[in-house]
Design a protein around this motif. Structure first.
Motif, short mmCIF file in Angstrom:
data_model
loop_
_atom_site.label_atom_id
_atom_site.label_comp_id
_atom_site.label_asym_id
_atom_site.label_seq_id
_atom_site.Cartn_x
_atom_site.Cartn_y
_atom_site.Cartn_z
N PHE A 41 0.89 -1.24 -0.02
CA PHE A 41 -0.04 -0.01 0.01
C PHE A 41 0.99 1.26 -0.02
CE2 PHE A 41 -2.63 3.39 1.89
CZ PHE A 41 -3.81 3.28 1.06
N GLU A 42 0.69 2.16 -0.93
CA GLU A 42 1.56 3.28 -1.26
C GLU A 42 0.61 4.42 -1.68
OE1 GLU A 42 4.73 4.77 0.04
OE2 GLU A 42 5.01 2.94 -0.33
N VAL A 43 0.88 5.35 -0.99
CA VAL A 43 0.32 6.59 -1.64
C VAL A 43 1.38 7.83 -1.62
CG1 VAL A 43 -1.56 8.81 -1.38
CG2 VAL A 43 -1.93 6.16 -0.52
N ARG A 44 1.84 8.16 -2.94
CA ARG A 44 3.03 9.27 -3.04
C ARG A 44 2.54 10.42 -3.91
NH1 ARG A 44 8.38 5.55 -3.66
NH2 ARG A 44 8.28 4.38 -2.09
N LYS A 45 3.18 11.43 -3.37
CA LYS A 45 2.88 12.47 -4.15
C LYS A 45 3.63 12.42 -5.65
CE LYS A 45 2.64 17.11 -2.51
NZ LYS A 45 3.29 18.32 -1.76
N SER A 46 2.85 12.77 -6.38
CA SER A 46 3.19 12.97 -8.20
C SER A 46 4.20 14.14 -8.34
CB SER A 46 2.29 12.77 -9.02
OG SER A 46 1.56 14.14 -8.99
N ASP A 47 4.38 14.32 -9.61
CA ASP A 47 5.26 15.75 -9.99
C ASP A 47 4.31 16.69 -9.89
OD1 ASP A 47 7.54 14.26 -10.54
OD2 ASP A 47 7.08 13.87 -12.29
N ASP A 48 3.18 16.71 -9.78
CA ASP A 48 2.09 17.77 -9.99
C ASP A 48 1.70 17.47 -8.40
OD1 ASP A 48 -0.64 18.80 -9.51
OD2 ASP A 48 -1.17 18.07 -11.59
N PRO A 49 1.75 18.99 -7.64
CA PRO A 49 1.47 19.00 -6.23
C PRO A 49 -0.06 18.57 -5.66
CG PRO A 49 1.66 21.11 -7.24
CD PRO A 49 2.35 20.15 -8.33
N LEU A 50 -0.75 18.40 -6.81
CA LEU A 50 -2.26 18.27 -6.50
C LEU A 50 -2.57 17.06 -6.63
CD1 LEU A 50 -4.06 21.55 -7.71
CD2 LEU A 50 -3.06 21.11 -5.23
N VAL A 51 -1.95 16.07 -7.07
CA VAL A 51 -2.04 14.72 -7.36
C VAL A 51 -1.26 13.78 -6.61
CG1 VAL A 51 -2.16 13.11 -9.32
CG2 VAL A 51 -2.72 15.33 -9.85
N TRP A 52 -1.74 12.62 -6.28
CA TRP A 52 -1.25 11.53 -5.58
C TRP A 52 -1.20 10.21 -6.04
CZ3 TRP A 52 1.12 12.87 -0.73
CH2 TRP A 52 0.65 14.40 -0.14
N ASP A 53 -0.12 9.59 -6.34
CA ASP A 53 -0.09 8.27 -7.05
C ASP A 53 -0.45 7.19 -5.97
OD1 ASP A 53 0.44 9.22 -9.70
OD2 ASP A 53 2.57 9.23 -9.24
N VAL A 54 -1.40 6.18 -6.46
CA VAL A 54 -2.01 5.21 -5.61
C VAL A 54 -1.55 3.95 -5.88
CG1 VAL A 54 -3.70 4.46 -4.18
CG2 VAL A 54 -3.50 6.95 -4.51
N THR A 55 -1.00 3.06 -5.26
CA THR A 55 -0.84 1.58 -5.33
C THR A 55 -1.18 0.76 -4.44
OG1 THR A 55 1.51 1.63 -5.09
CG2 THR A 55 1.01 2.11 -7.36
#
Length: 100
Positions: A41-55
């Protein structure tokens, strides 16, 4: 049994929503990673400060469904309810009858 995988993005509309994610994410990560059947389970900030990548990866449909139920009733669920999600879930069609 089939491993359930979720990949996608949590998409905030503004900095206030992003701040809510940052504030509640550590506890959400801790609780989810401790759930029976959670493989990853991972939630990380993407290059866009308003978008988070989720796996996410769960051992089966039952553990994934239990996770979804817990999240829906959690502080994280309440605090991030209005934030857009763009998720792709794989493995549920192969999980058999009763897959949620």
């Amino acid at each position: 049994m089939s491993i359930i995988t979720l990949n996608g993005r949590l998409i905030c509309e503004n900095q206030e929503q992003s701040a809510r994610v940052r504030a509640h994410l550590p506890r959400h990560l801790e609780l989810t990673r401790a759930e029976p059947g959670c493989l990853h389970f991972e939630v990380r900030k993407s290059d866009d400060p308003l978008v988070w990548d989720v796996t996410e990866r769960f051992i089966d449909a039952a553990s994934f469904a239990a996770h979804q139920a817990r999240v829906g009733a959690s502080e994280w669920g309440r605090e991030t309810a209005g934030i857009a999600r763009d998720y792709r879930i794989t493995g549920l069609d192969a999980a058999g009858p009763g897959a949620a």
